[in-house]
Design an enzyme around this catalytic site. Structure first.
Site, PDB file in Angstrom:
ATOM      1  N   GLU A  85      -5.418 -42.326  26.673  1.00 18.70           N
ATOM      2  CA  GLU A  85      -5.953 -43.499  25.945  1.00 18.70           C
ATOM      3  C   GLU A  85      -4.811 -44.442  25.535  1.00 18.70           C
ATOM      4  OE1 GLU A  85      -8.966 -42.496  23.024  1.00 18.70           O
ATOM      5  OE2 GLU A  85      -8.586 -44.376  21.986  1.00 18.70           O
ATOM      6  N   LYS A 279     -12.620 -37.592  15.701  1.00 16.85           N
ATOM      7  CA  LYS A 279     -12.202 -37.802  17.103  1.00 16.85           C
ATOM      8  C   LYS A 279     -10.851 -38.502  17.110  1.00 16.85           C
ATOM      9  CE  LYS A 279     -11.931 -40.098  21.168  1.00 16.85           C
ATOM     10  NZ  LYS A 279     -10.937 -41.120  21.511  1.00 16.85           N
ATOM     11  N   ASP A 295      -3.747 -24.510  24.132  1.00 11.95           N
ATOM     12  CA  ASP A 295      -5.141 -24.575  24.560  1.00 11.95           C
ATOM     13  C   ASP A 295      -5.914 -25.570  23.677  1.00 11.95           C
ATOM     14  OD1 ASP A 295      -7.828 -24.117  25.019  1.00 11.95           O
ATOM     15  OD2 ASP A 295      -7.634 -21.940  25.138  1.00 11.95           O
ATOM     16  N   HIS A 392      -6.065 -52.110  20.048  1.00  9.61           N
ATOM     17  CA  HIS A 392      -6.547 -51.308  21.171  1.00  9.61           C
ATOM     18  C   HIS A 392      -6.560 -52.130  22.454  1.00  9.61           C
ATOM     19  CE1 HIS A 392      -8.648 -47.951  22.926  1.00  9.61           C
ATOM     20  NE2 HIS A 392      -9.480 -48.810  23.500  1.00  9.61           N
TER      21      HIS A 392
HETATM   22  C1  MEV Z   1     -10.607 -44.116  19.204  1.00  7.66           C
HETATM   23  O1  MEV Z   1     -10.144 -43.245  20.185  1.00  7.66           O
HETATM   24  C2  MEV Z   1     -10.517 -43.465  17.841  1.00  7.66           C
HETATM   25  C3  MEV Z   1     -11.128 -44.248  16.691  1.00  7.66           C
HETATM   26  O2  MEV Z   1     -12.481 -44.582  16.972  1.00  7.66           O
HETATM   27  C4  MEV Z   1     -11.040 -43.392  15.457  1.00  7.66           C
HETATM   28  C5  MEV Z   1     -11.765 -43.921  14.244  1.00  7.66           C
HETATM   29  O3  MEV Z   1     -12.728 -44.663  14.384  1.00  7.66           O
HETATM   30  O4  MEV Z   1     -11.362 -43.514  13.126  1.00  7.66           O
HETATM   31  C6  MEV Z   1     -10.412 -45.560  16.485  1.00  7.66           C
END
Ligand code: MEV
Length: 437
Positions: A85, A279, A295, A392
């Site tokens: 990413e 995530k 792992d 991003h």
């Molecule tokens: C993207 O990979 C992760 C985010 O969505 C985490 C979040 O929203 O806290 C930016």
């Protein structure tokens, strides 16, 4: 239509590719060429990778990057990160830089116990299995003494075995809950071998236990396996600073801290947000876990289970203001190894350990927890200020340019153009088309 294949794993790599090309790829030479382009010229290195799994056809590259300037417990680290990413490493680096000037990260391991279970079926008198277990417990422990000799010498090994009745939730279900200290090894093989030996000894002893014989009802082993849920193998990481030091370009330290804490409270309350929030944490955790040959599926499963330990999925991080101090922390279970498995086999994993100054498993737990906390800090910081897309998409710009096969000159022009313009997929395509027309 494809027909089933027999003896596929016995075929040579070339033959496997030929069969796949013929069966699924209309003998497309370009597809075969793609696979072969990723073969390594160093035959020994290629063989090492071929041998990691069955039916290896090629290598699948992911970027191996690094996030420098991580001040952790007073020592500076450059964290190795393997991830696809675009913005993750940049975000980690930003968070590291931000906290470098504010005292850095503090991390500590709380506990290091792993566990596994021998899962049993038993439909007889509960008192009989309880008496049987207390009679043979020492024998069960002794049965793994050879297996755990080396681990014991270094202070680890099997810690305890308990018989637990789960009869009330599942009729006839009991378990031997075994706890382990596996030191610098993740310990999956060690734990599973011990569990299988304990299971064998248990069944053999049960055959001659008089009350079972009289009732003609014997406990039976269903399966023996480690648990990837390791809430007794915990690590914490924290950052803190005076709230005035949180001042951002156009927002005061206090306002930023309050908005940040609100974002955490939302993730603590709303599972839909908590999943995305966590995530983002896993972006950092997985990247370091992968770079160090651990792992990541085990880590993922264990951490998400921990996030729902109170019956509701929630945030792994916490933030608060205490007096005038902003505190942001994470607590996660982590079963990691710095010896065994891929750690000493994959040349890039070996490199990662050298880069990290050869940490032991506890130190690696601390570094990984910090990577998760830093990633979450970077995400929340963007979310409550500029929004996530700015950073991003800036990082993603190169992927879009590569998709349209942009030349180096086109890339340079696009980077400078999108410095002051919002990046979106369509805007980039339009811009490149305009350059080309
Ligand atoms: C993207 O990979 C992760 C985010 O969505 C985490 C979040 O929203 O806290 C930016």
């Amino acid at each position: 239509m494809a027909k089933p294949v027999t003896g596929f794993s016995k075929k040579t790599k070339e033959d496997k590719i030929e069969w796949l090309a013929k069966t699924y790829l209309s003998n497309n030479p370009a597809a075969v060429k793609t696979l072969k382009r990723y073969w390594n010229d160093d035959l020994k290195l290629q063989k090492l990778h071929d041998d990691f799994i069955e039916n290896t056809l090629s290598n699948y590259y992911l970027p191996f990057g690094v996030a420098p300037n991580f001040l952790i417990n007073g020592k500076l680290f450059a964290l190795p990160m393997v991830i696809e990413e675009s913005s993750v490493v940049a975000a980690a680096s930003n968070a590291a830089k931000f906290w470098l000037k504010r005292g850095g990260f503090k991390a500590k391991v709380i506990s290091t116990q792993k566990n596994g279970q021998v899962h049993l079926d038993y439909f007889g008198n509960e008192q009989d299995i309880i008496s049987f277990f207390s009679e043979i417990k020492l024998k069960l422990i002794e049965s793994v003494s050879t297996m755990e000799k080396n681990m014991k010498k270094r202070g680890g090994g099997l810690l305890d075995i308990e018989l637990i009745s789960k009869n009330e939730t599942l009729n006839g279900y009991y378990q031997l809950h075994c706890t382990f200290e596996t030191l610098d090894a993740m310990g999956a093989n060690f734990i599973n071998s011990c569990l299988e030996q304990i299971a064998k000894t248990f069944e053999a002893e049960a055959d001659s236990f008089q009350p079972f014989k009289i009732a003609n009802t014997f406990p039976e082993v269903v399966m023996s396996i480690l648990s990837n849920y390791v809430p007794e193998c915990l690590v914490q990481a924290e950052v803190s600073c005076n709230i005035v030091d949180l001042k951002q370009e156009d927002i005061s330290g206090l306002a930023f801290a309050q908005k940040f804490i609100r974002a955490i409270q939302i993730a603590q309350t709303e599972p839909r947000r908590a999943v995305t929030h966590n995530k983002g944490i896993m972006n950092g955790i997985d990247a370091v876990v992968l770079a160090t040959g651990n792992d990541f599926r085990a880590v993922e499963a264990g951490i998400h289970a921990y996030a729902s330990k109170n019956g509701k999925y929630t945030s792994l991080t916490n933030a608060k203001i205490e007096d005038d101090t902003f505190r942001f922390s994470i607590e996660i279970p982590l079963a990691l190894g710095t010896v065994g498995g891929l750690t000493s086999l994959h040349p890039l994993t070996k490199f990662a350990f050298e880069l990290l100054q050869k940490p032991n498993a506890k130190e690696l737990m601390e570094l990984v927890a910090v990577a998760g906390l830093a990633q979450n800090f970077a995400a929340i910081r963007s979310l409550v200020t500029t929004g996530i897309q700015k950073g991003h998409m800036k990082m993603h710009l190169m992927n879009i340019l590569n998709q349209v096969d942009a030349s180096e000159t086109e890339k340079k022009k696009a980077i400078s153009h999108f410095n002051d313009n919002t990046v979106s997929h369509s805007a980039v395509i339009e811009y490149v088309e305009q350059l080309r027309s």
